[in-house]
Scaffold this active site. Structure first.
Site, PDB file in Angstrom:
ATOM      1  N   LYS A  47       0.828  -1.218   0.000  1.00 56.35           N
ATOM      2  CA  LYS A  47       0.000   0.000   0.000  1.00 56.35           C
ATOM      3  C   LYS A  47       0.858   1.261   0.000  1.00 56.35           C
ATOM      4  O   LYS A  47       0.448   2.282  -0.538  1.00 56.35           O
ATOM      5  CB  LYS A  47      -0.964  -0.009   1.186  1.00 56.35           C
TER       6      LYS A  47
ATOM      7  N   LYS B 173      -4.242 -10.166  -7.034  1.00 58.49           N
ATOM      8  CA  LYS B 173      -5.568 -10.352  -6.439  1.00 58.49           C
ATOM      9  C   LYS B 173      -6.549  -9.299  -6.961  1.00 58.49           C
ATOM     10  O   LYS B 173      -6.141  -8.191  -7.334  1.00 58.49           O
ATOM     11  CB  LYS B 173      -5.490 -10.325  -4.913  1.00 58.49           C
TER      12      LYS B 173
ATOM     13  N   LYS C  74     -10.514  -4.208  -4.466  1.00 62.14           N
ATOM     14  CA  LYS C  74     -11.671  -3.343  -4.644  1.00 62.14           C
ATOM     15  C   LYS C  74     -11.305  -1.912  -4.982  1.00 62.14           C
ATOM     16  O   LYS C  74     -12.129  -1.167  -5.459  1.00 62.14           O
ATOM     17  CB  LYS C  74     -12.625  -3.424  -3.460  1.00 62.14           C
TER      18      LYS C  74
HETATM   19  P1  TYM Z   1     -10.772  -6.063   2.801  1.00 64.01           P
HETATM   20  O1  TYM Z   1     -11.801  -5.023   3.005  1.00 64.01           O
HETATM   21  O2  TYM Z   1      -9.640  -5.774   1.887  1.00 64.01           O
HETATM   22  O3  TYM Z   1     -11.455  -7.393   2.287  1.00 64.01           O
HETATM   23  C1  TYM Z   1     -12.573  -7.978   2.949  1.00 64.01           C
HETATM   24  C2  TYM Z   1     -12.460  -9.487   2.908  1.00 64.01           C
HETATM   25  O4  TYM Z   1     -12.390  -9.947   1.554  1.00 64.01           O
HETATM   26  C3  TYM Z   1     -11.238 -10.770   1.374  1.00 64.01           C
HETATM   27  N1  TYM Z   1     -10.729 -10.540   0.015  1.00 64.01           N
HETATM   28  C4  TYM Z   1     -10.596 -11.490  -0.908  1.00 64.01           C
HETATM   29  N2  TYM Z   1     -10.839 -12.808  -0.902  1.00 64.01           N
HETATM   30  C5  TYM Z   1     -10.599 -13.500  -2.037  1.00 64.01           C
HETATM   31  N3  TYM Z   1     -10.121 -12.928  -3.167  1.00 64.01           N
HETATM   32  C6  TYM Z   1      -9.861 -11.603  -3.215  1.00 64.01           C
HETATM   33  N4  TYM Z   1      -9.409 -11.056  -4.328  1.00 64.01           N
HETATM   34  C7  TYM Z   1     -10.099 -10.823  -2.054  1.00 64.01           C
HETATM   35  N5  TYM Z   1      -9.942  -9.503  -1.777  1.00 64.01           N
HETATM   36  C8  TYM Z   1     -10.331  -9.359  -0.497  1.00 64.01           C
HETATM   37  C9  TYM Z   1     -10.258 -10.294   2.433  1.00 64.01           C
HETATM   38  O5  TYM Z   1      -9.298 -11.283   2.721  1.00 64.01           O
HETATM   39  C10 TYM Z   1     -11.181 -10.015   3.587  1.00 64.01           C
HETATM   40  O6  TYM Z   1     -11.486 -11.210   4.276  1.00 64.01           O
HETATM   41  N6  TYM Z   1      -8.182  -5.572   7.034  1.00 64.01           N
HETATM   42  C11 TYM Z   1      -9.338  -6.188   6.421  1.00 64.01           C
HETATM   43  C12 TYM Z   1     -10.639  -5.778   7.066  1.00 64.01           C
HETATM   44  C13 TYM Z   1     -10.658  -6.016   8.529  1.00 64.01           C
HETATM   45  C14 TYM Z   1     -10.763  -7.269   9.181  1.00 64.01           C
HETATM   46  C15 TYM Z   1     -10.762  -6.978  10.560  1.00 64.01           C
HETATM   47  C16 TYM Z   1     -10.874  -8.575   8.726  1.00 64.01           C
HETATM   48  C17 TYM Z   1     -10.594  -5.044   9.475  1.00 64.01           C
HETATM   49  N7  TYM Z   1     -10.665  -5.617  10.703  1.00 64.01           N
HETATM   50  C18 TYM Z   1     -10.856  -7.990  11.496  1.00 64.01           C
HETATM   51  C19 TYM Z   1     -10.952  -9.591   9.692  1.00 64.01           C
HETATM   52  C20 TYM Z   1     -10.943  -9.294  11.041  1.00 64.01           C
HETATM   53  C21 TYM Z   1      -9.383  -5.773   4.969  1.00 64.01           C
HETATM   54  O7  TYM Z   1      -8.818  -4.808   4.556  1.00 64.01           O
HETATM   55  O8  TYM Z   1     -10.211  -6.562   4.196  1.00 64.01           O
END
Ligand code: TYM
Length: 327
Positions: free
Chosen positions: A110, A192, A195
């Protein structure tokens, strides 16, 4: 079991988030005590236009509900409504080492992408994530592969705290599905699906209209050897097979058989239709939820109250353990 997970309100909820996270949450919510949040404090590590940010948070919450996350079964809330997250983050950041944070690949990645805004929040973000999870004493955290390293840090912090102050936190287990844990970009199948990708054709949002979904799949980058098989040297086709399998329930092997002898053109259309058809009911519900803002806010507030209650219990315990005077 107590389950916790969250999603950041940046960009749009992609089919990667859906397959890697939300789909698993839906399967867990019937038989477990689930808590799911919109991690808007995490999203502030990237510059946000306040008005858009507020609207997107509401939209993500409506998408949670439209996907089938049920406020009667799960606690659904917005992170900034529960002040205990930042309070615990401070305490935990005093027992997290800079060297540990410096090893986080997502921070490096990032920082490279936001060279003009490498802020302290971006660096300490995994501590906030640890606080999210540990506040609720989660046994299991269903996430995609990209969050594995953050989760390992959360475990290390929990163990460290417990060793220093006595048993306080549950050490959470990651739950990463064997299939679909890393859905890749439709334009670069080695990366990957993210979003916040600026290339509109690289990602599919769960609220993209059917014609847009079809167009994006038609343009998906593949290879030139026209065989529809799952294999490491065919990342584009393998990714499409994973997406198809996740949305139809067919196994990869079954899907390979379904498309034996067919061309890439037909296959891409079939994947596009499977995704568009499956998302249509979600999109209808999304519009309904979004049209009743008062109801959305009511559900949000009720979720925040339940979450705060749970979070406060842990925070009080932690404050006592570290030696704060607790009234
Ligand atoms: P974030 O918002 O980037 O993504 C949310 C969830 O989606 C999964 N994910 C994916 N899975 C498969 N293929 C992909 N291309 C893909 N892109 C994203 C992520 O692994 C995630 O499970 N830091 C976290 C959010 C968060 C969180 C937490 C998660 C904040 N606090 C506590 C678990 C527990 C994040 O940025 O996810």
């Amino acid at each position: 079991m107590r389950i916790y997970s969250a999603i950041q309100p940046t960009g749009c909820i992609t089919i990667g988030n859906y397959i890697g996270a939300i789909k698993n949450w839906l399967a867990l919510q019937d038989d477990n005590e689930c808590i799911f949040s919109i991690a808007n404090q995490h999203a502030l590590t990237v510059r946000q236009d306040p008005q858009e940010f507020r609207a997107r948070t509401l939209s993500f919450f409506a998408q949670f509900l439209a996907c089938g996350l049920d406020p009667e079964k799960s606690v659904l809330y917005v992170q900034s409504h529960v002040h205990q997250h930042s309070e615990l983050q401070w305490i935990l950041s005093c027992m997290t080492y800079i060297g540990e944070l410096d090893r986080m690949t997502q921070f490096k990645d990032k920082s490279r992408k936001n060279e003009d805004n490498i802020n302290a929040g971006l660096f300490t973000y995994p501590v906030l994530m640890a606080a999210d999870i540990l506040l609720y004493k989660a046994d299991m955290v269903p996430v995609g592969k990209d969050q594995k390293q953050h989760l390992e840090l959360a475990r290390d912090i929990a163990v460290r705290f417990n060793n220093r102050y006595g048993e306080t936190f549950v050490v959470p287990e990651p739950y990463i599905a064997k299939q679909g844990a890393k859905i890749t970009s439709l334009q670069n199948p080695l990366e990957k699906m993210s979003k916040s990708d600026k290339d509109q054709n690289a990602t599919v949002s769960i609220i993209d209209p059917p014609d847009v979904i079809m167009r994006k799949f038609k343009r998906a980058v593949t290879d030139s050897d026209n065989r529809i098989v799952f294999s490491e040297d065919k990342p584009g086709i393998s990714n499409l097979l994973s997406i198809y399998s996740a949305f139809t329930g067919e196994t990869i092997e079954e899907a390979e058989k379904t498309f034996e002898g067919k061309g890439y053109g037909d296959f891409k259309l079939a994947v596009g239709s499977a995704v568009a058809d499956a998302l249509l009911p979600v999109q209808k519900k999304y519009e309904e939820y979004l049209s009743d803002k008062a109801e959305l806010e009511r559900i949000m507030k009720a979720g925040a109250e339940k979450a705060s209650y749970l979070a406060e219990r842990t925070l009080q315990k932690v404050k006592k353990k570290v030696g704060f005077i607790v009234s």
